[in-house]
Design a protein around this motif. Structure first.
Motif, mmCIF file in Angstrom:
data_model
loop_
_atom_site.group_PDB
_atom_site.id
_atom_site.type_symbol
_atom_site.label_atom_id
_atom_site.label_comp_id
_atom_site.label_asym_id
_atom_site.label_seq_id
_atom_site.Cartn_x
_atom_site.Cartn_y
_atom_site.Cartn_z
ATOM 1 N N GLU A 291 -2.331 -8.190 18.412
ATOM 2 C CA GLU A 291 -1.106 -7.671 17.793
ATOM 3 C C GLU A 291 -0.869 -8.292 16.422
ATOM 4 N N LEU A 292 -1.147 -9.595 16.295
ATOM 5 C CA LEU A 292 -0.965 -10.269 15.019
ATOM 6 C C LEU A 292 -1.938 -9.741 13.981
ATOM 7 N N VAL A 293 -3.187 -9.537 14.383
ATOM 8 C CA VAL A 293 -4.201 -9.020 13.447
ATOM 9 C C VAL A 293 -3.834 -7.616 12.983
ATOM 10 N N ARG A 294 -3.420 -6.765 13.928
ATOM 11 C CA ARG A 294 -3.075 -5.390 13.565
ATOM 12 C C ARG A 294 -1.921 -5.364 12.569
ATOM 13 N N THR A 295 -0.866 -6.111 12.869
ATOM 14 C CA THR A 295 0.315 -6.098 12.015
ATOM 15 C C THR A 295 0.035 -6.760 10.676
ATOM 16 N N GLY A 296 -0.645 -7.890 10.692
ATOM 17 C CA GLY A 296 -0.965 -8.579 9.441
ATOM 18 C C GLY A 296 -1.821 -7.732 8.523
ATOM 19 N N THR A 297 -2.747 -6.968 9.099
ATOM 20 C CA THR A 297 -3.607 -6.112 8.279
ATOM 21 C C THR A 297 -2.810 -5.018 7.588
ATOM 22 N N LEU A 298 -1.827 -4.463 8.310
ATOM 23 C CA LEU A 298 -1.035 -3.390 7.718
ATOM 24 C C LEU A 298 -0.278 -3.841 6.472
ATOM 25 N N TYR A 299 0.021 -5.128 6.391
ATOM 26 C CA TYR A 299 0.801 -5.635 5.257
ATOM 27 C C TYR A 299 -0.048 -6.411 4.250
ATOM 28 N N HIS A 300 -1.347 -6.549 4.471
ATOM 29 C CA HIS A 300 -2.130 -7.471 3.630
ATOM 30 C C HIS A 300 -2.255 -7.001 2.182
ATOM 31 N N ASP A 301 -2.134 -5.699 1.935
ATOM 32 C CA ASP A 301 -2.307 -5.181 0.571
ATOM 33 C C ASP A 301 -1.041 -4.525 0.023
ATOM 34 N N ILE A 302 0.130 -4.884 0.544
ATOM 35 C CA ILE A 302 1.350 -4.231 0.055
ATOM 36 C C ILE A 302 1.585 -4.547 -1.426
ATOM 37 N N GLY A 303 1.024 -5.639 -1.924
ATOM 38 C CA GLY A 303 1.216 -6.005 -3.332
ATOM 39 C C GLY A 303 0.602 -5.024 -4.297
ATOM 40 N N LYS A 304 -0.296 -4.183 -3.836
ATOM 41 C CA LYS A 304 -0.920 -3.200 -4.724
ATOM 42 C C LYS A 304 0.072 -2.133 -5.180
ATOM 43 N N MET A 305 1.235 -2.095 -4.541
ATOM 44 C CA MET A 305 2.252 -1.119 -4.973
ATOM 45 C C MET A 305 2.830 -1.486 -6.338
ATOM 46 N N HIS A 306 2.596 -2.704 -6.814
ATOM 47 C CA HIS A 306 3.137 -3.068 -8.135
ATOM 48 C C HIS A 306 2.436 -2.299 -9.240
ATOM 49 N N ASP A 307 1.166 -1.884 -8.998
ATOM 50 C CA ASP A 307 0.409 -1.093 -9.981
ATOM 51 C C ASP A 307 -0.680 -0.335 -9.233
ATOM 52 N N PRO A 308 -0.332 0.728 -8.487
ATOM 53 C CA PRO A 308 -1.304 1.416 -7.628
ATOM 54 C C PRO A 308 -2.540 1.880 -8.382
ATOM 55 N N LEU A 309 -2.395 2.376 -9.615
ATOM 56 C CA LEU A 309 -3.552 2.922 -10.341
ATOM 57 C C LEU A 309 -4.490 1.830 -10.842
ATOM 58 N N GLY A 310 -4.078 0.590 -10.707
ATOM 59 C CA GLY A 310 -4.964 -0.503 -11.077
ATOM 60 C C GLY A 310 -6.039 -0.742 -10.048
ATOM 61 N N PHE A 311 -6.022 0.019 -8.956
ATOM 62 C CA PHE A 311 -6.995 -0.152 -7.867
ATOM 63 C C PHE A 311 -7.667 1.187 -7.612
ATOM 64 N N ILE A 312 -8.980 1.168 -7.546
ATOM 65 C CA ILE A 312 -9.785 2.383 -7.602
ATOM 66 C C ILE A 312 -9.478 3.346 -6.465
ATOM 67 N N GLU A 313 -9.071 2.808 -5.279
ATOM 68 C CA GLU A 313 -8.848 3.714 -4.144
ATOM 69 C C GLU A 313 -7.653 4.626 -4.364
ATOM 70 N N HIS B 205 -1.712 -8.560 -7.241
ATOM 71 C CA HIS B 205 -1.340 -7.867 -6.006
ATOM 72 C C HIS B 205 -1.099 -8.878 -4.878
ATOM 73 N N VAL B 206 -1.606 -10.098 -5.005
ATOM 74 C CA VAL B 206 -1.330 -11.142 -4.016
ATOM 75 C C VAL B 206 0.057 -11.729 -4.248
ATOM 76 N N THR B 207 0.348 -12.122 -5.458
ATOM 77 C CA THR B 207 1.654 -12.738 -5.754
ATOM 78 C C THR B 207 2.789 -11.740 -5.554
ATOM 79 N N GLU B 208 2.580 -10.497 -6.018
ATOM 80 C CA GLU B 208 3.622 -9.480 -5.830
ATOM 81 C C GLU B 208 3.798 -9.152 -4.347
ATOM 82 N N GLY B 209 2.680 -9.174 -3.625
ATOM 83 C CA GLY B 209 2.769 -8.924 -2.181
ATOM 84 C C GLY B 209 3.612 -9.973 -1.479
#
Length: 829
Positions: free
Chosen positions: A625-647, A672-676
């Motif tokens: 449960e911890l792995v599943r939930t932690g993974t869902l939030y691990h890249d939330i910092g990419k929302m600060h500049d979504p187009l800065g990431f190729i996906e 994306h780490v600090t903003e996350g």
């Protein structure tokens, strides 16, 4: 300072690293649980008086403790108010009416009795003849005829005692009387009317002799036609009697009871009418006085025998008793309101226990044991020498210290790594039980403690804490033993099951189980220790049952309290529970909804990484449960500049091609780490979830921009330092975050693979993992090489499931029906 590696057990638990916290725990628990030792009398009840003590003055002293105990016993006693249930009375009336109606139906089948003039045959003879067997009836007629042949009308000489009349295997032995009416007609001798002479013989009884005498007398003095008419009337009556008995047996078999026997048909109409009237009278009496459901049926019979006496004919008493036994049933039920009022009245009627003493009267003599009365008087006059029992308090300190040590050992064995705040929470929950008792709250908080500790720290820790509190607290405080034991039972059930709960709804259902356990245990213990076990039913539905219901409701209420406090405690103490993780993993959470809409490519990447990481965590025994939930939030910092990431570029222009500055680009990537972390704190994500944001990147090198910068530095631009192109870290501090780092690193590579074998994919995954290992990214994670091999295999298996091959359909040479079939198959796939 880096935390210790997960696989290394600390030399002492986290609790022991803070001596102040240990001392505070022991002191606070002892202070709250040891109240009886603070002002304990030296001259206590049961101790020996060191000297003769007299009353300094006269007084009447109440004993409130004994008084309250007596009143409580009265409230839990066998005072039960019952009321007559009218619906039962109506059911009895209906049943009795049906039984009596059956009796009347059967009696209507037979002819009016007597069926022959009593001047010809007596009533007893007629009763006998209508029910004898057909063989006996034939034999009686033959004996009459034989006797007429041997002794025609007129005076006859004496008959020898040994003379025998034989006809169709009927043997008669005569007594030597000269009068035919007194002759003994029997098969063997005058000693045994009912003994058989041979297998085919018919026994002639005294009633048979009487019938023969009466028939013979009538035959001699009447015309043959009249005698024949009497025989026909007897035969007709016998046939009707047989029909009646067969009908009665059939009806009683259908109804499921056997009430009537031959007595029903032997009664005269007058006697039968009296019997019915008497049965109704007895029924009304029994129902009016009430029949207890706890009264054995054999006791009913005794009462019925007394009741039917003198109200029904003697010959019908047994029949009346049988009818009433079938029709009657218990008609008393509990009057709850009346019982409560009577119980409380009985409790209040118990006068306050008081002890009267005159001035200079001896309270206790030297060398004698101090009685309850003597202790109350000594305490009233402040002669009991109350003081702090340092010895008892010291023993309690030792017991509490041992309990704290047990908790420490359990932490070390099953829950290593508990923080100071966790131990503070355990202490506060443990203190709640003695504090409530000190505040005179009548309900123990043990169920809430069991549920909360079991939910937060597991069933082992929950059972340990609840068990220790349950044992230690009664040593230092006065508690009701039965209430306390019932609460402990409910708390243990809650702590054992709470760890398995995955939703608040399941927790609420568990609360019902805790309440039911507490109420049931309370009821069973009270029934076991009762002095009058014979009235168990009344105990269950009476005061004891009411107290058991109160106990069950109390357990449920504490479960509701625990359920309500749980979210606040989770946030206040930054706790991670399965329920909270499930709630955080809900895709409708604000951050996840934003991620799906603002950075859809990152969201899809996150879902695939979560699939990889969750499968790997399950395979090596991590917190899924911890792995599943932690993974869902691990890249939330990419929302600060979504187009800065190729996906998230969706085939559009690459933002970094326009920037053309690796130093600027790497800051966008690192950000994306600090903003996350900023977003996670703003949305109050638990620390354990926030850890996935920096640790999944660790201190890895952002290689693409690093080598781009190196190429520019060769042309005389800025000096390139490797640390400028690495993430800030820290590296993974747990196996869970390490798994997400590996899944994140392998995800893009696995997605790029097309038409490769399992072996090739596995080699590529292991190569990436080896690079992370050699870069020391996994040094503090606790992952072993064997586990990494398992993880690599799981990653490839999950990738194969996502990329299973599909059937290739030829485009040419297909008619329209085939095209439709292919489309339907493709759409289903």
């Amino acid at each position: 300072m880096k935390p210790q590696k997960k696989q290394q057990l600390p030399s002492w638990s986290t609790l022991a690293t803070s001596p102040i916290l240990v001392v505070l725990t022991i002191a606070s628990l002892t202070g709250t649980m040891g109240q009886r030792y603070y002002s304990q009398p030296k001259l206590d009840e049961g101790t020996v008086a060191p000297q003769t003590i007299r009353a300094p003055k006269g007084a009447i002293v109440p004993d409130n403790k004994v008084t309250e105990q007596q009143r409580k016993s009265a409230r839990l006693g066998d005072i039960t108010v019952l009321m007559i249930n009218e619906s039962v009375n109506q059911r009895v009336d209906k049943e009795l009416a049906e039984i009596l109606a059956l009796g009347n139906q059967v009696r209507e089948i037979v002819v009016n009795f007597p069926f022959v003039n009593t001047g010809i045959l007596s009533t007893n003879t007629q009763l006998h003849l209508q029910q004898v067997s057909q063989e006996k009836w034939v034999a009686i007629q033959q004996i009459v005829e034989e006797e007429l042949k041997e002794r025609p009308p007129g005076p006859q000489p004496g008959i020898n005692a040994d003379s025998i009349l034989t006809k169709n295997s009927i043997e008669l032995v005569s007594n030597n009387d000269n009068v035919i009416d007194d002759r003994l007609l029997t098969k063997v001798s005058v000693l045994a009317d009912y003994q058989e002479y041979s297998q085919n013989s018919i026994v002639i009884s005294s009633k048979d002799r009487q019938a023969i005498s009466e028939l013979l007398a009538y035959r001699k003095k009447s015309f043959f036609q009249n005698y024949e008419r009497v025989l026909e009337e007897i035969s007709q009556a016998r046939d009707l009697y047989k029909d009646a008995t067969e009908y009665l047996a059939k009806q009683q078999e259908i109804e499921g009871y056997e009430v009537y026997d031959s007595t029903l048909l032997e009664l005269s109409d007058t006697d039968w009418q009296k019997t019915q009237t008497g049965i109704e009278i007895v029924k009304e009496r029994m129902l009016a006085q009430g029949i207890s459901p706890n009264l054995p049926k054999q006791e009913w019979v005794k009462a019925l025998k007394l009741q039917v006496n003198d109200v029904v004919p003697v010959v019908a008493e047994d029949l009346a008793i049988n009818v009433l036994k079938v029709a009657l049933e218990a008609n008393l039920s509990l009057d709850s309101e009346g019982t409560k009022q009577s119980v409380e009245l009985a409790a209040q009627e118990i006068e306050t226990v008081t002890y009267k003493v005159r001035k200079n009267e001896v309270i206790v003599r030297k060398g004698k044991n101090i009685s309850r009365k003597a202790f109350v008087l000594l305490d009233h006059f402040r002669l009991s020498r109350r003081t702090v029992n340092w010895h008892g308090l010291g023993v309690l300190v030792g017991i509490v210290s041992g309990a704290v040590g047990i908790v420490v050992l359990v932490e070390r064995q099953f829950k290593s790594g508990l923080r100071h705040r966790d131990n503070i929470l355990l202490l506060l929950l443990s203190l709640s039980a003695p504090l409530l008792i000190a505040l005179k709250v009548p309900w123990s908080s043990l169920p809430a403690i069991g549920l909360l500790v079991g939910t937060f720290y597991g069933s082992t820790m929950g059972v340990t804490v609840v068990g220790l509190i349950s044992v230690i607290l009664p040593i230092g405080m006065d508690v009701d033993k039965i209430d306390w034991f019932a609460s402990a039972a409910g708390a243990i059930v809650g702590s054992v099951i709470a760890e398995k709960m995955r939703s608040r709804e399941e927790q609420a259902l568990l609360g019902l189980g805790v309440g039911l356990t507490q109420g049931t245990v309370y009821l069973l213990i009270n029934l076991i220790v009762r002095e009058t076990p014979g009235l168990l039913w009344y105990a269950i539905i009476g005061p004891v049952g009411s107290q058991a219901v109160t106990g069950a409701v109390t357990g449920l209420v504490w479960s509701i309290v625990a359920l309500g406090l749980s979210p606040y405690l989770e946030h206040l103490f930054d706790l991670i529970t399965s329920i909270r993780l499930s709630e955080l993993a809900n895709p409708n959470r604000p951050l996840l909804k934003r991620l799906a809409s603002e950075a859809p490519g990152t969201f899809q990447h996150t879902l695939f990484v979560a699939s990889l990481a969750e499968a790997a965590a399950r395979a090596i025994g991590c917190n899924v449960e911890l792995v599943r939930t932690g993974t869902l939030y691990h890249d939330i910092g990419k929302m600060h500049d979504p187009l800065g990431f190729i996906e998230n570029q969706m085939g559009g222009p690459n933002k970094h091609d326009e920037i053309k500055d690796p130093w600027v680009s790497v800051e966008i990537i690192r950000k994306h780490v600090t903003e996350g972390l900023v977003m996670a704190r703003k949305h109050r994500l638990p620390k354990a979830i926030r850890a996935f944001i920096p640790e999944h990147q660790g201190t890895m090198l952002i290689a693409y921009f690093y080598y781009q910068a190196k190429q520019r530095s060769e042309k005389g631009e800025k000096v390139v330092k490797e640390e400028m192109f690495r993430y800030a870290g820290p590296i993974p501090q747990s196996r869970e975050t390490a798994i997400v780092m590996l899944a994140d690193s392998c995800e893009a590579a696995l997605r790029s693979l097309k038409d490769v074998t399992h072996k090739d994919a596995l080699q590529m995954v292991k190569k990436i993992m080896r690079a992370r290992w050699q870069d020391n990214q996994l040094a503090d994670s606790g992952l072993t090489r064997a586990e990494m091999s398992t993880i690599a295999e799981i990653f490839v298996q999950v990738w194969e499931q996502y990329n299973h091959k599909r059937i290739a359909y030829p485009k040419a040479a297909m008619n329209p029906n085939q095209v439709k079939t292919v489309k339907s198959v493709v759409s289903s796939n």
